[in-house]
Design an enzyme around this catalytic site. Structure first.
Site, PDB file in Angstrom:
ATOM      1  CG  ASP A   7      -1.888   1.184   1.196  1.00 13.16           C
ATOM      2  OD1 ASP A   7      -2.736   1.230   0.280  1.00 13.16           O
ATOM      3  OD2 ASP A   7      -1.807   2.061   2.072  1.00 13.16           O
ATOM      4  CD  GLU A   9      -1.583   6.143   3.176  1.00 13.72           C
ATOM      5  OE1 GLU A   9      -2.225   7.082   2.646  1.00 13.72           O
ATOM      6  OE2 GLU A   9      -2.120   5.103   3.573  1.00 13.72           O
ATOM      7  CG  HIS A  57      -1.248  10.454   4.656  1.00 15.90           C
ATOM      8  ND1 HIS A  57      -0.582  11.570   5.110  1.00 15.90           N
ATOM      9  CD2 HIS A  57      -1.357  10.598   3.307  1.00 15.90           C
ATOM     10  CE1 HIS A  57      -0.273  12.355   4.086  1.00 15.90           C
ATOM     11  NE2 HIS A  57      -0.755  11.789   2.977  1.00 15.90           N
ATOM     12  CG  HIS A 150      -6.005   5.856   5.105  1.00 20.14           C
ATOM     13  ND1 HIS A 150      -6.328   5.247   3.908  1.00 20.14           N
ATOM     14  CD2 HIS A 150      -7.178   6.219   5.671  1.00 20.14           C
ATOM     15  CE1 HIS A 150      -7.650   5.258   3.756  1.00 20.14           C
ATOM     16  NE2 HIS A 150      -8.179   5.848   4.816  1.00 20.14           N
ATOM     17  CG  ASP A 155      -4.179   1.183   5.260  1.00 24.36           C
ATOM     18  OD1 ASP A 155      -4.543   1.023   6.437  1.00 24.36           O
ATOM     19  OD2 ASP A 155      -4.455   2.203   4.599  1.00 24.36           O
TER      20      ASP A 155
END
Length: 232
Positions: A7, A9, A57, A150, A155
């Protein structure tokens, strides 16, 4: 089979308009079992963080100011990824940012043929349902109580569990082998990478009839008059 669940960000939604990747988290799986190996890194995007993205985030300009540039850590990331399949939720988004960063530092982009999209899998399994990571975790009973904002590695850990559920579940306990390797299967959960939970499997009990049971059966059979199986 080696797979990397990952994942990212970012500072926004579109790398073509100047948005950058600021964090990546990766979890390694081999034959659908987490190995405990992971990769996690923050990157200085060399631009300001929009307020809307920071609210998602929590990564601020100050926090990212002393982090390495993606170009300085690209080889380390590529070495970890290797040639594995890359699994992500709404994977095209993450691939776009990862490949944009690779191109910016003169690296070859990763082939789309390596992409596995859990969102696409979920659309087939649950048409019309809510398909966000949060919604799917709730559907499959995956604990996300520790997810306040997040985070790429967190995640990725949640997505690892979801990916297993979407593709058939762990199916632990189906083995009939009685050797120690089969009875010592490890199941890794987020936060327990170094100490896997181990389930002890009970060996199958003997199922053949005893001499006493065979004698009683023979006596019973002899007492049956005109049995059908005796007809010619």
């Amino acid at each position: 089979m080696r797979e990397i669940i990952f994942d990212t960000e970012t500072t926004g939604f579109d790398p073509q308009s100047g948005d950058r990747m600021v964090e990546i988290g990766c979890i390694e799986m081999i034959d659908r079992v987490e190995t405990g190996e992971s990769f996690h890194c923050y990157y200085n995007p060399q631009r300001s963080m929009p307020k809307a993205a920071e609210e998602v985030h929590g990564l601020s300009d100050i926090f990212l100011s002393d982090k390495k540039l993606f170009a300085d850590g690209a080889e380390e990331l590529l070495e970890f990824l290797g040639e594995a399949k890359l699994v992500a939720h709404n994977a095209q988004f993450d691939f776009n940012f990862l490949n944009a960063e690779l191109v910016l530092c003169g690296k070859k982009p990763i082939s789309q043929f390596r992409m596995v999209d859990t969102l696409a899998i979920a659309k087939v399994k649950h048409p019309g349902a809510k398909l966000s990571l949060d919604a799917l975790c709730s559907r499959y009973g995956i604990d996300r109580s520790h997810r306040v904002k997040h985070g790429a590695l967190l995640d990725a850990e949640l997505l690892t569990q979801l990916y297993i559920e979407l593709t058939g579940g762990r199916q632990i306990g189906l083995s009939l082998a009685d050797d120690k390797a089969s009875s010592d299967t490890a199941v890794r959960q987020p936060g327990q990478k170094e100490a896997a939970l181990r389930r002890q499997f009970i060996a199958p009990r003997p199922h053949s009839a005893s001499a006493e049971e065979l004698a009683r059966h023979a006596t019973f059979m002899e007492g049956i008059k005109d049995p059908l199986w005796a007809d010619n």
